[in-house]
Design an enzyme around this catalytic site. Sequence first.
Site, PDB file in Angstrom:
ATOM      1  N   GLU A 202       0.842  -1.215   0.000  1.00  0.00           N
ATOM      2  CA  GLU A 202       0.000   0.000   0.000  1.00  0.00           C
ATOM      3  C   GLU A 202       0.867   1.251   0.000  1.00  0.00           C
ATOM      4  O   GLU A 202       0.553   2.241  -0.668  1.00  0.00           O
ATOM      5  CB  GLU A 202      -0.947  -0.041   1.206  1.00  0.00           C
ATOM      6  CG  GLU A 202      -2.005  -1.128   1.049  1.00  0.00           C
ATOM      7  CD  GLU A 202      -2.881  -1.304   2.263  1.00  0.00           C
ATOM      8  OE1 GLU A 202      -2.333  -1.539   3.361  1.00  0.00           O
ATOM      9  OE2 GLU A 202      -4.112  -1.218   2.130  1.00  0.00           O
TER      10      GLU A 202
ATOM     11  N   GLU B  95      -3.485  -9.596   3.669  1.00  0.00           N
ATOM     12  CA  GLU B  95      -4.335  -9.341   4.834  1.00  0.00           C
ATOM     13  C   GLU B  95      -5.445 -10.374   4.971  1.00  0.00           C
ATOM     14  O   GLU B  95      -5.852 -10.751   6.065  1.00  0.00           O
ATOM     15  CB  GLU B  95      -4.966  -7.940   4.742  1.00  0.00           C
ATOM     16  CG  GLU B  95      -3.992  -6.790   4.990  1.00  0.00           C
ATOM     17  CD  GLU B  95      -3.275  -6.325   3.729  1.00  0.00           C
ATOM     18  OE1 GLU B  95      -3.231  -7.085   2.738  1.00  0.00           O
ATOM     19  OE2 GLU B  95      -2.763  -5.196   3.733  1.00  0.00           O
TER      20      GLU B  95
HETATM   21  N1  3HC Z   1       4.310  -7.547  11.820  1.00  0.00           N
HETATM   22  C1  3HC Z   1       5.013  -7.940  12.908  1.00  0.00           C
HETATM   23  N2  3HC Z   1       5.901  -8.947  12.897  1.00  0.00           N
HETATM   24  C2  3HC Z   1       6.081  -9.575  11.725  1.00  0.00           C
HETATM   25  C3  3HC Z   1       5.385  -9.231  10.553  1.00  0.00           C
HETATM   26  C4  3HC Z   1       4.464  -8.156  10.633  1.00  0.00           C
HETATM   27  N3  3HC Z   1       3.761  -7.744   9.556  1.00  0.00           N
HETATM   28  N4  3HC Z   1       5.774 -10.041   9.543  1.00  0.00           N
HETATM   29  C5  3HC Z   1       6.703 -10.868  10.070  1.00  0.00           C
HETATM   30  N5  3HC Z   1       6.881 -10.602  11.379  1.00  0.00           N
HETATM   31  C6  3HC Z   1       7.823 -11.243  12.305  1.00  0.00           C
HETATM   32  C7  3HC Z   1       7.555 -12.741  12.434  1.00  0.00           C
HETATM   33  O1  3HC Z   1       6.586 -12.981  13.441  1.00  0.00           O
HETATM   34  C8  3HC Z   1       8.922 -13.263  12.808  1.00  0.00           C
HETATM   35  O2  3HC Z   1       9.108 -13.004  14.187  1.00  0.00           O
HETATM   36  P1  3HC Z   1       9.927 -14.040  15.095  1.00  0.00           P
HETATM   37  O3  3HC Z   1      11.297 -14.119  14.469  1.00  0.00           O
HETATM   38  O4  3HC Z   1       9.879 -13.434  16.438  1.00  0.00           O
HETATM   39  O5  3HC Z   1       9.194 -15.345  14.984  1.00  0.00           O
HETATM   40  C9  3HC Z   1       9.866 -12.343  12.036  1.00  0.00           C
HETATM   41  O6  3HC Z   1       9.109 -11.186  11.723  1.00  0.00           O
HETATM   42  C10 3HC Z   1      10.373 -12.940  10.736  1.00  0.00           C
HETATM   43  O7  3HC Z   1       9.255 -13.413   9.978  1.00  0.00           O
HETATM   44  P2  3HC Z   1       9.272 -14.825   9.231  1.00  0.00           P
HETATM   45  O8  3HC Z   1       9.884 -15.830  10.118  1.00  0.00           O
HETATM   46  O9  3HC Z   1       7.904 -15.057   8.731  1.00  0.00           O
HETATM   47  O10 3HC Z   1      10.303 -14.513   8.051  1.00  0.00           O
HETATM   48  P3  3HC Z   1      10.291 -15.038   6.564  1.00  0.00           P
HETATM   49  O11 3HC Z   1      11.490 -14.473   5.943  1.00  0.00           O
HETATM   50  O12 3HC Z   1      10.053 -16.508   6.532  1.00  0.00           O
HETATM   51  O13 3HC Z   1       8.995 -14.373   5.892  1.00  0.00           O
HETATM   52  C11 3HC Z   1       7.488 -12.589   5.333  1.00  0.00           C
HETATM   53  C12 3HC Z   1       8.933 -12.990   5.733  1.00  0.00           C
HETATM   54  C13 3HC Z   1       7.148 -13.155   3.965  1.00  0.00           C
HETATM   55  C14 3HC Z   1       7.440 -11.087   5.295  1.00  0.00           C
HETATM   56  C15 3HC Z   1       6.500 -13.156   6.380  1.00  0.00           C
HETATM   57  O14 3HC Z   1       6.952 -12.796   7.674  1.00  0.00           O
HETATM   58  C16 3HC Z   1       5.111 -12.644   6.244  1.00  0.00           C
HETATM   59  O15 3HC Z   1       4.361 -13.151   5.450  1.00  0.00           O
HETATM   60  N6  3HC Z   1       4.733 -11.631   7.072  1.00  0.00           N
HETATM   61  C17 3HC Z   1       3.386 -11.142   7.162  1.00  0.00           C
HETATM   62  C18 3HC Z   1       2.997 -10.330   5.967  1.00  0.00           C
HETATM   63  C19 3HC Z   1       1.598  -9.809   6.128  1.00  0.00           C
HETATM   64  O16 3HC Z   1       0.664 -10.517   6.410  1.00  0.00           O
HETATM   65  N7  3HC Z   1       1.440  -8.488   5.948  1.00  0.00           N
HETATM   66  C20 3HC Z   1       0.160  -7.863   6.080  1.00  0.00           C
HETATM   67  C21 3HC Z   1       0.049  -7.315   7.468  1.00  0.00           C
HETATM   68  S1  3HC Z   1      -1.548  -6.616   7.787  1.00  0.00           S
HETATM   69  C22 3HC Z   1      -1.493  -5.095   7.053  1.00  0.00           C
HETATM   70  O17 3HC Z   1      -0.511  -4.769   6.436  1.00  0.00           O
HETATM   71  C23 3HC Z   1      -2.702  -4.233   7.230  1.00  0.00           C
HETATM   72  C24 3HC Z   1      -2.646  -3.044   6.346  1.00  0.00           C
HETATM   73  O18 3HC Z   1      -3.413  -3.271   5.210  1.00  0.00           O
HETATM   74  C25 3HC Z   1      -3.162  -1.813   7.057  1.00  0.00           C
END
Ligand code: 3HC
Length: 708
Positions: A108, A128
């Site tokens: 975004e 999301e």
């Molecule tokens: N917020 C907070 N913590 C997050 C995070 C996030 N969005 N994304 C990842 N983390 C944390 C994980 O919990 C993990 O923490 P830990 O080491 O304490 O367990 C650490 O970051 C590393 O994450 P991964 O182990 O998952 O690392 P990878 O390299 O395997 O994957 C990634 C990276 C593809 C970015 C994966 O973490 C992921 O899919 N993250 C979530 C993405 C997501 O869903 N984003 C949307 C969020 S909601 C939003 O944006 C609302 C908006 O529209 C207003």
Amino acid sequence: MSEAVSYEVVSDEAGAIAVIAIDNPPVNAASHAVREGLAAAAARFAADTAQVAVIYGKGRTFIAGADIREFGKPMQQPGLTEVIDGIEKLDKPVVCAIHGTALGGGLETALSCHYRVAIKSARVGLPEVNLGLCPGAGGTQRLPRLTGVEAAADIVTSGRHVPAAEALKIGILDAVEDGDDPLEAGIAFARRVLAEKLPARRTCDENDKVEASRGNEELFGALRERVKKKAKGQLSPQLCLEAVIASAELPFTEGMAREREIFMELMKSPQREALIHAFFAERAVRKVPELETGKARPLNSAAVIGGGTMGSGITVSMLFAGLPVTMIERDEESAARGRQNVEKILDDGVRRGKFDKAHRDHLANDLYSVSSDIDSLKDADIVIEAAFENMGVKKDLFRQIDKHAKQGAVLASNTSYLNINEIAAATDRPQDVLGLHFFSPAHVMRLLEIVVADKTDVDVATTGFALAAKLKKVGVRAGVCDGFIGNRILERYLSIASYMVEDGTSPYDIDRAVLNFGYPMGPNQMGDLAGLDIGYANRTRKREEGWKGRYAADYMDRIAELGRYGQKTGRGFYIYEDGSRVGKQDPEVLEIIDQVRSEKGIDPRPLDEEAIMRRYMAAIINEGARVVEEGIALRPLDVDVTMLFGYGFPRWRGGPLKYADMIGLDKVLADIREFENEDADFWKPAKLLVDLVGRGENFDSLNKATNA
Ligand code: 3HC
């Protein structure tokens, strides 16, 4: 400026470029500090002499989304929507340079920039929906303005990560660059902006593509139908679609308001809470004591003993990870069959377009070999035994493995029930032995139970987790008991399902209730898929060993004794006509069940859907609590992840113990006490459950106590 965002201006003969760097490890989530930093950077850029700005992320990725850990807490201003609106409104052009992933609030942010460039390996997406939410900072309104409604609907409702090349093709990106430095790519694009005097082009003003779908009820209807079918009870995909449709039906500001409304509605939903629990639980299962001190042993080659369904699936999952595998069978004929099984899976992959023939041949010929000589395992870093499920057979094999495996090799059994301590004791190196319980089909299912036995070395347990990571599986630590975490719980809910049938409920009603709850199939459909002969053989063995407790499977025995083994024989609980995988109800099965009931003098008492699910879930939760109480699972969340990834528990319900927390543990305990009056043997409440209710706590209190 906050510490999470830095600002500097670099000038050369091309002009002055503001470089805005986001630095919030590990994934540059758009936390309060990042939002504040970005707002300040935008204000500074507006006021200074730089002519163009580049926004990029330091470390491994661009912004991976809003900071999920802030959800549920009071919102600290500024919100992401305001920050990125501020960026979009700037009169000077802003270039976003993407590497790693730009997800959710990350994409975004990128969409609000005036130009987007990415390096080749980058991926973008709006995931999301998988957290039970919809994009909340304009994603549903800006994305369709670049891609059109249909492509945006696909991306927003699936949450998939779109590779850079595809993102370029469908209009999300303006350029894709070789190399791995986003800053370099961003600066190069900024120079182009300066040279070509490109303006601050705002996504919110690009209306052609959304207007093209305005009023297209046929398209909206088709999309709604498609999404509803795939959502299987999950709310967010359907509401995400409504937000995308609003982009075509409403002007930008009104569309943004509609998106906000939907986002807030979803933020309050229990499904959102459950899905975010699942997200963190999936990651927290890696936090186990062994990994704190353990060092993984080398994992450069593997041997798999057994070429049946499990052995060949395990082999393929390792081939997919690029690990050379030697498959060992007892004789030439079995070895040839093992090869056939592996090649069949690989051929299926080619047919489904997962990879090409050249890759298939590379896996089948360069990485994979079969042998009927057990000495062929002598060079393997890890040996995985996937032979017949019998203690005598396994002990005998492990004695042989012990003789032939090199020192330091990890020795694993894929047993799904048996005692790993006993198997380890058959070797002179029990410290090298652990259980690695894969799930069928092993090249598809993501769960791997890592069973740590009494003498398993910490490095060996750590290697189990390293293997899970290499195979892209979710490794869950389990202790030794009959069935570990998953199959032990499975045994309980299959038992209660058979009790309910014997007591008067139709097996078809049970399947329907379980399906409506959100599982992909009911227990009887699962039996038909796995083969009713397997359960029959197990029960026969257990009866010979002296079955204890109520035996409610006579009707299942009779169905199996008729040679009705399920899908593979065209008939089981259901009838499968013309090779169909969708079964029709079989009146003869109901007759058999009636017959058994009347022989046992049972007065049928059919249960309705709600009553079925109360018992089904109470059985799972009670056993899940016991598994935690006994330390077989480290925490409740390990039970949740096991059931989510190995047993089809609906993710949007978070896992059985999260579900229990959400409906209230006192309510679950009251149910179990009520059922205890019907059958005191089966329904003894778990001590942990009683204790938690007594202390006014829940399963999540235990998760939190372990910092997971
Ligand atoms: N917020 C907070 N913590 C997050 C995070 C996030 N969005 N994304 C990842 N983390 C944390 C994980 O919990 C993990 O923490 P830990 O080491 O304490 O367990 C650490 O970051 C590393 O994450 P991964 O182990 O998952 O690392 P990878 O390299 O395997 O994957 C990634 C990276 C593809 C970015 C994966 O973490 C992921 O899919 N993250 C979530 C993405 C997501 O869903 N984003 C949307 C969020 S909601 C939003 O944006 C609302 C908006 O529209 C207003």
